[in-house]
Design an enzyme around this catalytic site. Structure first.
Site, PDB file in Angstrom:
ATOM      1  CB  THR A   1      -0.989   0.339   1.339  1.00 55.44           C
ATOM      2  OG1 THR A   1      -1.968   0.922   1.010  1.00 55.44           O
ATOM      3  CG2 THR A   1      -0.374   0.360   2.494  1.00 55.44           C
ATOM      4  CB  THR A   2       1.140   4.034  -1.214  1.00 50.10           C
ATOM      5  OG1 THR A   2       1.942   3.464  -1.484  1.00 50.10           O
ATOM      6  CG2 THR A   2       2.343   5.509  -0.848  1.00 50.10           C
TER       7      THR A   2
END
Length: 280
Positions: free
Chosen positions: A64-65
């Site tokens: 994810t970010t």
């Protein structure tokens, strides 16, 4: 509920004839199958790999970010929305920001179930704090609560890299808490598989004295570049601005559309015109 339990342990109960196993009419015959092993912590450390550092029976797949940073007008929080299961994209519309209360936000990175569950537990604890003390919990205290909650399960296979952002009597607050109970306070954090790409943008353009629109553009740009380079990040950009009046949610922005806005700014090196220096 009690009557249901009585049926299970009663010789003449309707469930007794259906069990069809030896000793079904005895109370001692009611039991649940549990995983072999009396020490869950040792089992998790031996068989579960959270950080992808070794080959294990159970490997926690995550990517994810998420990012957040403080500036003069508050805290800007931004995330992508892609959820993956190994090499498979399972969803493009995951909400990775948990609204703990009107002045407090939490982000999700790592195992979605772990982050979602424990931050919702944190929301319950924050509400109980308000009822007991007749005032809102501070950002520092909320992050410490989450830290203490997960520290009890250190080494047992949790996968969490969360940020707690909010506004309290001292102004904007931002903390990072992970599954090992580590708790850090800073002006800027990026968490997840795309965090290195996000940090590249943030470190180049971040200033504390930014205005709201400039901070919003920086957060959007950092998430876009992370989704462009990291296969485990994508979907839409979700942004929140936390200020003295609470958090404000911005409309979602598709990273596919942001490609046409930001990609022309990326200058690619022409290897034919500027060959590599062999002596370098």
């Amino acid at each position: 509920m009690n009557s249901f339990v009585e049926q299970l342990v009663n010789d003449n109960g309707p469930a007794a004839s259906d069990r069809g196993c030896e000793g079904a009419g005895q109370a001692s015959g009611l039991h649940f199958e549990l995983a072999a092993g009396g020490n869950p912590g040792a089992f998790a450390q031996h068989f579960i790999d959270v950080k992808s550092e070794r080959d294990s029976l159970i490997k926690v797949a995550h990517g994810t970010t998420t990012l957040a940073f403080k500036f003069k007008e508050g805290v800007m929080v931004a995330t992508d929305s892609r959820a993956t299961m190994g090499q498979v994209i399972s969803s493009q519309s995951v909400k990775k920001v948990i609204e703990i209360n009107p002045y407090l936000l939490g982000t999700m990175a790592g195992g979605a179930a772990d982050c979602s569950f424990w931050e919702r537990v944190l929301g319950m604890e924050c509400r109980l704090y308000e009822l007991r003390n007749k005032k809102r919990i501070s950002v520092a205290a909320a992050s410490k609560l989450l830290c203490n909650l997960v520290y009890r399960y250190k080494g047992m296979g949790l996968s969490m890299g969360t940020m707690v952002a909010g506004w309290d009597e001292k102004g904007p607050g931002l903390y990072y808490v992970d599954n090992d109970g580590e708790r850090l306070c800073n002006e800027l954090f990026a968490v997840g598989s795309g965090s290195t790409f996000a940090y590249g943008v943030l470190d180049s353009h971040y200033r504390f004295d930014m205005g709201v629109e400039e901070a919003r553009d920086l957060a959007r740009r950092a998430i876009y570049h992370a989704t462009h380079r990291d296969a485990f990040s994508g979907g839409v950009v979700r942004m929140y601005w936390v200020n003295e009046n609470g958090w404000v949610a911005y409309p979602l922005e598709d990273v596919g559309q942001l490609y046409y806005q930001y990609h022309p700014e990326i200058q690619l090196t022409n290897a034919v015109e500027t060959p590599l220096n062999a002596n370098a």
